[in-house]
Design a protein around this motif. Structure first.
Motif, PDB file in Angstrom:
ATOM      1  N   LYS A 291       4.425  54.664  -8.698  1.00  0.00           N
ATOM      2  CA  LYS A 291       3.103  55.066  -9.205  1.00  0.00           C
ATOM      3  C   LYS A 291       3.729  54.970 -10.828  1.00  0.00           C
ATOM      4  CE  LYS A 291      -0.178  58.284  -9.532  1.00  0.00           C
ATOM      5  NZ  LYS A 291      -0.774  59.402  -8.719  1.00  0.00           N
ATOM      6  N   ASN A 293       1.943  54.177 -13.499  1.00  0.00           N
ATOM      7  CA  ASN A 293       0.947  54.611 -14.496  1.00  0.00           C
ATOM      8  C   ASN A 293      -0.634  54.416 -13.589  1.00  0.00           C
ATOM      9  OD1 ASN A 293       0.288  51.823 -14.266  1.00  0.00           O
ATOM     10  ND2 ASN A 293       1.624  51.653 -15.946  1.00  0.00           N
ATOM     11  N   ASP A 294      -1.707  54.732 -14.142  1.00  0.00           N
ATOM     12  CA  ASP A 294      -2.793  54.675 -13.594  1.00  0.00           C
ATOM     13  C   ASP A 294      -3.117  53.313 -12.982  1.00  0.00           C
ATOM     14  OD1 ASP A 294      -3.256  57.240 -14.187  1.00  0.00           O
ATOM     15  OD2 ASP A 294      -4.475  57.087 -15.853  1.00  0.00           O
ATOM     16  N   GLU A 295      -2.525  52.258 -13.662  1.00  0.00           N
ATOM     17  CA  GLU A 295      -2.907  50.873 -13.337  1.00  0.00           C
ATOM     18  C   GLU A 295      -2.110  50.468 -11.859  1.00  0.00           C
ATOM     19  OE1 GLU A 295      -1.592  47.192 -15.767  1.00  0.00           O
ATOM     20  OE2 GLU A 295      -2.535  48.667 -17.218  1.00  0.00           O
ATOM     21  N   GLU A 297      -1.914  52.823  -9.595  1.00  0.00           N
ATOM     22  CA  GLU A 297      -2.696  53.594  -8.834  1.00  0.00           C
ATOM     23  C   GLU A 297      -4.081  52.883  -8.417  1.00  0.00           C
ATOM     24  OE1 GLU A 297      -3.480  57.759  -9.341  1.00  0.00           O
ATOM     25  OE2 GLU A 297      -5.170  57.605  -8.090  1.00  0.00           O
ATOM     26  N   GLU A 298      -4.691  52.522  -9.622  1.00  0.00           N
ATOM     27  CA  GLU A 298      -5.906  51.436  -9.258  1.00  0.00           C
ATOM     28  C   GLU A 298      -5.780  50.228  -8.540  1.00  0.00           C
ATOM     29  OE1 GLU A 298      -8.939  51.568 -11.581  1.00  0.00           O
ATOM     30  OE2 GLU A 298      -8.389  53.809 -11.809  1.00  0.00           O
ATOM     31  N   GLN A 320      -0.058  63.400  -3.136  1.00  0.00           N
ATOM     32  CA  GLN A 320      -0.419  63.877  -4.425  1.00  0.00           C
ATOM     33  C   GLN A 320       0.762  64.993  -5.401  1.00  0.00           C
ATOM     34  OE1 GLN A 320      -3.730  63.764  -5.969  1.00  0.00           O
ATOM     35  NE2 GLN A 320      -4.199  62.249  -4.315  1.00  0.00           N
TER      36      GLN A 320
ATOM     37  N   VAL B  67      -4.332  65.092 -19.796  1.00  0.00           N
ATOM     38  CA  VAL B  67      -3.585  64.694 -18.370  1.00  0.00           C
ATOM     39  C   VAL B  67      -4.011  65.677 -17.052  1.00  0.00           C
ATOM     40  CG1 VAL B  67      -1.786  62.910 -18.940  1.00  0.00           C
ATOM     41  CG2 VAL B  67      -1.254  65.445 -19.117  1.00  0.00           C
ATOM     42  N   GLU B  70      -5.964  64.765 -14.311  1.00  0.00           N
ATOM     43  CA  GLU B  70      -5.337  64.327 -12.753  1.00  0.00           C
ATOM     44  C   GLU B  70      -5.588  65.324 -11.631  1.00  0.00           C
ATOM     45  OE1 GLU B  70      -1.116  62.958 -13.205  1.00  0.00           O
ATOM     46  OE2 GLU B  70      -1.710  61.834 -14.994  1.00  0.00           O
ATOM     47  N   ARG B  73      -9.031  65.837 -10.925  1.00  0.00           N
ATOM     48  CA  ARG B  73      -9.553  64.472  -9.787  1.00  0.00           C
ATOM     49  C   ARG B  73      -8.946  65.180  -8.588  1.00  0.00           C
ATOM     50  NH1 ARG B  73     -13.635  61.929 -11.834  1.00  0.00           N
ATOM     51  NH2 ARG B  73     -13.434  61.204 -13.958  1.00  0.00           N
ATOM     52  N   LYS B 195     -13.527  59.521  -8.256  1.00  0.00           N
ATOM     53  CA  LYS B 195     -13.396  59.077  -9.618  1.00  0.00           C
ATOM     54  C   LYS B 195     -15.036  59.016 -10.270  1.00  0.00           C
ATOM     55  CE  LYS B 195      -9.537  55.899  -8.746  1.00  0.00           C
ATOM     56  NZ  LYS B 195      -8.314  56.884  -9.362  1.00  0.00           N
TER      57      LYS B 195
END
Lengths: 470, 249
Positions: A291, A293-295, A297-298, A320, B67, B70, B73, B195
């Motif tokens: 993982k 970056n956020d991308e 994960e998206e 997590q 950050v 996270e 979330r 989200k």
């Protein structure tokens, strides 16, 4: 070959071994003979003549020369976690254990290589790499016990093959003692070396039948970043394949494993681990990726959503934290240990990935119809076409009867393997357990050539006799 | 009943931390961060209270850099309803955190605040107690069982050599110990739903709180490496070493 063929008396052979490695490094007590005379297979009673613990390549060479002079069979022994009886000594052989050859040296940060004696434990190499900010990617449940020499001799695979390949891909050089007693330095850590045959490759996966691996230069790589796991509940086996294809086409997965609900139930009960989610599903897939970056994960989430919409996936969780990553992996990795109390009959079979679903259902049909009493536990590394079929011993059957019946199952299973052009041993090797079935995966011509190769390296047939073929 | 849960972003429990070469702090470059395990237990407990119909709304609050969203979330994916990030780049210490939390408590008026007994980075074990003092709420620390009953909550505390159960009038602060519960995994459908849940951002300034550190870290160094063991030849040598080297007999 057994101790009956010895030229000298057993006492004399032991004295000669002691002269090589020292008195305290030759053991003949019942405990050591028993522990070091076998691997994880429990089908053969260990009965070696002695267990010898060399501390250098020169010791190993002297032992092999003695073995040739005395017509003494030699069985190499590493972490003894093999599953095919490759390290079983049941006929008065001398077991050569690499327990005391466990030094790492010559780390080179530019080449990203490190020299390992054969007895270095897999986890020891992993930790060493970690301390250097690098990574040794071959990993499997027994990494805490298995040794590099054994990994190489069996070309160990494991759970990260999809991304990083087998042990073979990480051996940059080898120091071996051949069955004739010669020391060979093979490949010297070179990345490119097309000067003639690559003999190193012959020793990888040879299960100690050509010679003994004493040292290896192992390749390391960059550390993966932020490994994250999904465990997904899947409706049926086709769903697993579909979801694998979908993820694989868009992401670089570092692992893709599957296991059945029966396997999960037993692990959860045995290891007191929480289930990934409340709902029960027939199969589960474990996917791992970096993982970054956020991308990423998206992207993974979007793929998950798509798979749910297609009806392939019923539920899922994402790790997590590293603790959760570890615990999700344990659901898969603890299976072997968990089911060992049922004396499972293990088959480690493979086919090309595209044929896996048909292959699996054919195997399942035959076992279910012919042996309805047997409980089957499936798990494996879908990403590389490798399935582990485990048949649990019903309490009502005794061990020999069970294994005899399983032998018949094997014939039926291997028949399917042959028709699918698969392998009777994907990553466990042949050893004693699979040698009768070698012809299902290899042609008579190939096997004849293998015998010739052995003859070249081991003219007197002292190296791990009876393994792979008679 | 409204429940406020505090979550802290910390170095992942499984990371082997190393000090920076200049000894000023722990090296956090490229290190995996996660929700503090004790905070995760606090979130789980709040979610269980909601599942039992005791809690009606769960607010997850974190104080830290952007950050830290996270970790909020994650709490939202586990079942919290909305989040509040009090954003600051400052290294906020327990007293500062407690003051910020008090401001949030004043604003939100929760009946119950559940938080970890300590964070695994600073190991301070102070914030919950300080918050209780600042707000005048009752406190039940090191909880291994929490049972809400009307206007009060019974908290079973892990104390030296046993358990102690205290009954607190609500509103109250409860800090969690390891055995309180086993947190669930965040399910993927819930991560997606999370989200869309509201997450407000405030700053200490907006709350009128000064979070300047009061305690200065002088030096961070790794613990001394453990020496390898040795083998002794016999009992006599062992006794000799215990007497003269270890000086324990």
């Amino acid at each position: 070959m057994s101790s009956a063929n010895l030229h000298s008396s057993p006492e004399r052979v032991i004295a000669e071994l002691q002269a090589i490695v020292g008195e305290d490094k030759v053991r003949c007590d019942a405990d050591t003979l028993h522990s070091h005379g076998r691997d994880w297979t429990k089908a053969w009673e260990p009965a070696p003549l002695a267990v010898v613990f060399p501390r250098s390549t020169e010791h190993v060479q002297a032992i092999v020369k003695l073995a040739n002079a005395e017509q003494l069979a030699v069985v190499p022994s590493g972490g003894r976690t093999g599953l095919s009886g490759g390290a079983v000594a049941a006929n008065g052989e001398v077991v050569v254990s690499f327990d005391y050859m466990n030094q790492l040296s010559d780390f080179n940060a530019i080449d990203r290589t490190v020299r390992c004696q054969a007895g270095v434990i897999t986890e020891q190499l992993q930790h060493f790499a970690d301390e250097q900010g690098l990574y040794y990617p071959v990993d499997f449940a027994s990494a805490g016990s298995s040794q590099i020499g054994g990994n190489i001799s069996t070309n160990a695979g494991g759970i990260k093959v999809l991304r990083w390949g087998m042990t073979r891909d990480w051996v940059a050089g080898l120091t071996v003692v051949t069955g004739a007693g010669d020391i060979l330095e093979l490949n010297n850590g070179l990345l490119k070396n097309n000067a003639g045959y690559d003999l190193r490759q012959l020793f990888i996966g040879a299960e100690g039948t050509l010679g003994l691996i004493c040292e290896a230069t192992m390749q390391l790589t960059r550390q993966p970043k932020n490994l994250t796991a999904f465990v997904l509940g899947v409706e049926n086996f086709d769903g697993i394949m579909n979801l694998f294809n979908r993820f694989q086409s868009e992401m670089d997965l570092t692992a893709f494993e599957f296991f059945s609900e029966q396997a999960l139930q037993k692990v959860v009960e045995h290891s007191k681990l929480p289930r990934p989610f409340e709902s029960t599903c027939p199969y589960y897939a474990l996917l791992e990726f970096e993982k970054l970056n956020d991308e990423t994960e998206e992207q993974a989430m979007a793929l998950f959503e798509a798979c749910v919409e297609e009806g392939w996936v019923l539920d899922g969780v994402m790790s997590q934290s590293l603790e959760q990553l570890k615990n999700l992996w344990r659901l898969r990795e603890d299976i072997s240990e968990t089911i060992s109390r049922w004396t499972p009959y293990k088959n480690d079979i493979s086919t090309v990935i595209s044929k896996v679903p048909n292959f699996l259902s054919e195997v399942e049909n035959i076992v279910n119809s012919e042996y309805p009493d047997f409980e089957i536990i499936w798990f494996g590394h879908i990403g590389d076409g490798n399935l582990h079929l485990n048949i649990l011993k019903p309490d009502s059957l005794d061990k020999s009867e069970f294994f005899e019946q399983c032998g018949k199952v094997s014939l039926a299973v291997f028949d399917i393997v042959q028709r699918f052009g698969g392998s009777v041993s994907a990553e466990h090797g042949v050893g004693l357990l699979k040698k009768d079935y070698l012809q299902y995966s290899r042609s008579p011509e190939e096997i004849a050539l293998m015998r010739h190769v052995k003859q070249v390296f081991d003219p007197n047939g002292v190296m791990n006799p009876g393994k792979i073929f008679d | 009943m409204k429940v406020l849960v505090a979550v802290k972003r910390v170095v992942d429990y499984n990371v082997k931390v190393r000090p920076k070469s200049d000894g000023t702090d722990v090296d956090l470059n490229n290190v995996k961060m996660a929700i503090n395990p004790f905070c995760e237990i606090a979130v789980e407990e709040a979610v269980r209270l909601k599942e039992k119909g005791v809690a009606t709304e769960i607010i997850a609050v974190s104080i830290g850099p952007k950050v830290a969203q996270e970790q909020i979330r994650t709490a939202l994916a586990l079942g919290a309803d909305r989040g509040i990030l009090v954003e600051t780049e400052e290294d906020v210490q327990p007293l500062g955190i407690a003051k910020v939390l008090k401001a949030v408590v004043d604003k939100e008026q929760p009946q119950l605040v559940i938080m970890g007994k300590q964070a695994i980075d600073g190991d301070n074990n102070q914030t919950g107690q300080m918050l209780a003092a600042l707000t005048g709420m009752a406190q039940g620390t090191f909880a291994s069982e929490v049972a809400v009953d009307g206007d009060s909550v019974a908290v079973t505390r892990e104390i030296d050599g046993g358990l102690q159960t205290v009954k607190l009038a609500l509103p109250a602060v409860v800090t969690t110990d390891l055995r309180l519960n086993e947190p669930r995994y965040a399910s993927l459908p819930n991560i997606m739903k999370a989200k869309k849940k509201p997450l407000d951002t405030l700053t200490p300034d907006e709350l009128g709180i000064d979070v300047t550190p009061r305690v200065k870290t002088l030096k961070v160094e790794p613990p001394a490496e453990r020496q390898a063991g040795i083998k002794v030849a016999d009992v006599a040598e062992l006794v000799e070493k215990l007497k003269n080297e270890a000086k324990v007999i």
